[in-house]
Design an enzyme around this catalytic site. Structure first.
Site, PDB file in Angstrom:
ATOM      1  N   SER A 112      13.034  19.479 -19.256  1.00  0.00           N
ATOM      2  CA  SER A 112      13.672  19.494 -20.571  1.00  0.00           C
ATOM      3  C   SER A 112      15.134  19.110 -20.447  1.00  0.00           C
ATOM      4  O   SER A 112      15.908  19.805 -19.794  1.00  0.00           O
ATOM      5  CB  SER A 112      13.561  20.889 -21.198  1.00  0.00           C
ATOM      6  OG  SER A 112      14.436  20.950 -22.311  1.00  0.00           O
ATOM      7  N   HIS A 115      11.066  15.935 -21.678  1.00  0.00           N
ATOM      8  CA  HIS A 115      10.924  16.789 -22.867  1.00  0.00           C
ATOM      9  C   HIS A 115      12.264  16.837 -23.614  1.00  0.00           C
ATOM     10  O   HIS A 115      13.309  17.100 -23.020  1.00  0.00           O
ATOM     11  CB  HIS A 115      10.509  18.182 -22.399  1.00  0.00           C
ATOM     12  CG  HIS A 115      10.205  19.165 -23.485  1.00  0.00           C
ATOM     13  ND1 HIS A 115       8.998  19.214 -24.148  1.00  0.00           N
ATOM     14  CD2 HIS A 115      10.945  20.174 -24.017  1.00  0.00           C
ATOM     15  CE1 HIS A 115       9.004  20.197 -25.031  1.00  0.00           C
ATOM     16  NE2 HIS A 115      10.182  20.794 -24.977  1.00  0.00           N
ATOM     17  N   ASP A 132      14.204  18.567 -26.782  1.00  0.00           N
ATOM     18  CA  ASP A 132      14.175  19.686 -27.733  1.00  0.00           C
ATOM     19  C   ASP A 132      15.039  19.372 -28.943  1.00  0.00           C
ATOM     20  O   ASP A 132      16.261  19.270 -28.834  1.00  0.00           O
ATOM     21  CB  ASP A 132      14.663  20.959 -27.036  1.00  0.00           C
ATOM     22  CG  ASP A 132      13.637  21.477 -26.049  1.00  0.00           C
ATOM     23  OD1 ASP A 132      12.489  21.715 -26.475  1.00  0.00           O
ATOM     24  OD2 ASP A 132      13.972  21.624 -24.861  1.00  0.00           O
ATOM     25  N   MET A 180      16.395  20.622 -32.426  1.00  0.00           N
ATOM     26  CA  MET A 180      16.611  21.886 -33.163  1.00  0.00           C
ATOM     27  C   MET A 180      17.549  21.637 -34.339  1.00  0.00           C
ATOM     28  O   MET A 180      18.519  20.887 -34.210  1.00  0.00           O
ATOM     29  CB  MET A 180      17.229  22.929 -32.237  1.00  0.00           C
ATOM     30  CG  MET A 180      16.452  23.167 -30.955  1.00  0.00           C
ATOM     31  SD  MET A 180      17.148  24.546 -30.022  1.00  0.00           S
ATOM     32  CE  MET A 180      16.249  24.384 -28.466  1.00  0.00           C
ATOM     33  N   HIS A 200       9.911  17.749 -29.072  1.00  0.00           N
ATOM     34  CA  HIS A 200       9.479  19.063 -29.555  1.00  0.00           C
ATOM     35  C   HIS A 200      10.349  19.385 -30.766  1.00  0.00           C
ATOM     36  O   HIS A 200      11.522  19.696 -30.627  1.00  0.00           O
ATOM     37  CB  HIS A 200       9.678  20.064 -28.401  1.00  0.00           C
ATOM     38  CG  HIS A 200       9.410  21.487 -28.742  1.00  0.00           C
ATOM     39  ND1 HIS A 200       9.782  22.537 -27.918  1.00  0.00           N
ATOM     40  CD2 HIS A 200       8.801  22.062 -29.820  1.00  0.00           C
ATOM     41  CE1 HIS A 200       9.425  23.680 -28.453  1.00  0.00           C
ATOM     42  NE2 HIS A 200       8.837  23.427 -29.614  1.00  0.00           N
ATOM     43  N   MET A 220      11.682  21.495 -33.370  1.00  0.00           N
ATOM     44  CA  MET A 220      11.908  22.878 -33.830  1.00  0.00           C
ATOM     45  C   MET A 220      12.755  22.791 -35.090  1.00  0.00           C
ATOM     46  O   MET A 220      13.933  23.146 -35.106  1.00  0.00           O
ATOM     47  CB  MET A 220      12.596  23.686 -32.717  1.00  0.00           C
ATOM     48  CG  MET A 220      11.649  24.029 -31.579  1.00  0.00           C
ATOM     49  SD  MET A 220      12.522  24.542 -30.089  1.00  0.00           S
ATOM     50  CE  MET A 220      12.838  22.938 -29.383  1.00  0.00           C
ATOM     51  N   MET A 279       4.648  28.265 -26.730  1.00  0.00           N
ATOM     52  CA  MET A 279       5.997  28.746 -26.403  1.00  0.00           C
ATOM     53  C   MET A 279       5.875  30.026 -25.593  1.00  0.00           C
ATOM     54  O   MET A 279       5.187  30.965 -26.006  1.00  0.00           O
ATOM     55  CB  MET A 279       6.789  29.051 -27.684  1.00  0.00           C
ATOM     56  CG  MET A 279       7.315  27.864 -28.458  1.00  0.00           C
ATOM     57  SD  MET A 279       8.398  26.708 -27.583  1.00  0.00           S
ATOM     58  CE  MET A 279       9.591  27.769 -26.791  1.00  0.00           C
ATOM     59  N   ASP A 309       5.940  26.070 -22.475  1.00  0.00           N
ATOM     60  CA  ASP A 309       7.374  25.762 -22.590  1.00  0.00           C
ATOM     61  C   ASP A 309       8.180  27.053 -22.693  1.00  0.00           C
ATOM     62  O   ASP A 309       8.028  27.802 -23.660  1.00  0.00           O
ATOM     63  CB  ASP A 309       7.570  24.897 -23.849  1.00  0.00           C
ATOM     64  CG  ASP A 309       9.009  24.473 -24.060  1.00  0.00           C
ATOM     65  OD1 ASP A 309       9.853  24.709 -23.178  1.00  0.00           O
ATOM     66  OD2 ASP A 309       9.275  23.890 -25.140  1.00  0.00           O
TER      67      ASP A 309
HETATM   68  C1  DX5 Z   1      13.363  26.354 -25.931  1.00  0.00           C
HETATM   69  C2  DX5 Z   1      12.909  24.957 -25.621  1.00  0.00           C
HETATM   70  C3  DX5 Z   1      12.581  24.729 -24.202  1.00  0.00           C
HETATM   71  C4  DX5 Z   1      13.732  24.912 -23.242  1.00  0.00           C
HETATM   72  C5  DX5 Z   1      13.141  25.445 -21.972  1.00  0.00           C
HETATM   73  O1  DX5 Z   1      13.406  26.537 -27.308  1.00  0.00           O
HETATM   74  O2  DX5 Z   1      11.763  24.625 -26.384  1.00  0.00           O
HETATM   75  O3  DX5 Z   1      12.005  23.434 -24.023  1.00  0.00           O
HETATM   76  O4  DX5 Z   1      14.421  23.733 -22.957  1.00  0.00           O
HETATM   77  O5  DX5 Z   1      14.167  25.798 -21.122  1.00  0.00           O
HETATM   78  P1  DX5 Z   1      13.883  26.760 -19.870  1.00  0.00           P
HETATM   79  O6  DX5 Z   1      12.899  26.073 -18.988  1.00  0.00           O
HETATM   80  O7  DX5 Z   1      15.245  26.879 -19.225  1.00  0.00           O
HETATM   81  O8  DX5 Z   1      13.380  28.067 -20.405  1.00  0.00           O
HETATM   82 ZN    ZN Z   2      10.789  22.636 -25.858  1.00  0.00          ZN
END
Ligand code: DX5
Ligand code: ZN
Length: 229
Positions: free
Chosen positions: A14, A39, A41, A43, A72, A74, A143, A181
């Site tokens: 990620s 990956h 993220d 948000m 992903h 969010m 998750m 994840d």
């Molecule tokens: C959290 C994200 C993850 C995050 C994981 O909301 O969806 O993808 O980057 O990070 P680690 O592996 O450090 O928990």
């Molecule tokens: Zn993620």
């Protein structure tokens, strides 16, 4: 015949845990190290408390890497933006079940646009919400932390959730990937793959390691050993 799950598990580092000023270098390192997927993220500060990156950053990444970009989302109302992420270069797009009352339509539109369509489930959302969508998605993102931030602790009961989702996949004889994840590390990677996970997302375990390239290879070795590859 398509196998129910791929034999070789995939690692999706990620980039949330990378240095955002050096995303090009981070992607080059992932590619050189043999990571299968990157990956991303996304948000929005509404579905989750944090804000990260959007379509322009995905488009910029698309120009400098051949790795599949796994976005992903969010965000609230993911159906408003999912196709824009595909147009920006996303190869995989996951939307949260909790954010979309019209999942069937959104998943169908992502697939028709040429990307893999995924459903993401928060830790407290049961897999049973997916039983009437089986066959309509390419992957499920489980998750294993509450979404919003990297570097949180893995919630162990997700192992049981992965096992139940794997059993559901077998009972319905329908292939899809199980992605996990949050809080993934060398300590839980093997048991996650044994439980049914095919793709592990890892942020801090890769980018905060002393040598991220070594961390990638170690995680992949543990995952492959768990699948006896
Ligand atoms: C959290 C994200 C993850 C995050 C994981 O909301 O969806 O993808 O980057 O990070 P680690 O592996 O450090 O928990
Ligand atoms: Zn993620």
């Amino acid at each position: 015949m398509v196998p129910l799950r791929p034999v070789v598990p995939q690692l999706a580092p990620s980039i949330l845990s990378a240095d955002f000023a050096k995303l090009g270098e981070a992607l080059a390192m992932l590619e050189a190290s043999g990571a299968e997927v990157a990956h991303v993220d996304v948000m929005d500060g509404r579905f989750v408390p944090n804000i990260t990156v959007g379509m322009p950053v995905v488009a910029a990444m698309r120009k400098v890497t051949s790795l599949p970009l796994d976005c992903h989302l969010m965000i609230v109302e993911p159906s408003r933006y999912a196709l824009e992420f595909v147009a920006a270069g996303a190869s995989w797009v996951s939307v949260h079940q909790e954010a979309d009352p019209h999942l069937h339509r959104t998943l169908d539109s992502i697939r028709k646009a040429g990307a893999k369509a995924g459903v993401a489930l928060n830790p407290g959302t049961p897999i049973e919400t997916l039983t009437d969508l089986i066959g309509d998605f390419d992957f499920v993102l489980l998750m294993s932390v509450n979404p919003g931030f990297g570097g949180q602790s893995f919630i162990p009961r997700i192992l049981g959730k992965a096992r139940r989702l794997d059993a559901l996949r077998r009972s319905r004889n329908t292939p899809f990937l199980i992605q996990v994840d949050g809080g993934v590390s060398i300590k839980n990677a093997a048991e996650l793959v044994t439980a049914g996970a095919d793709c592990l997302v890892a942020g801090n375990a890769v980018f905060k390691a002393p040598d991220p390239a070594v961390a990638i290879r170690e995680l992949q070795a543990v995952m492959r050993a768990a699948r006896q590859v």
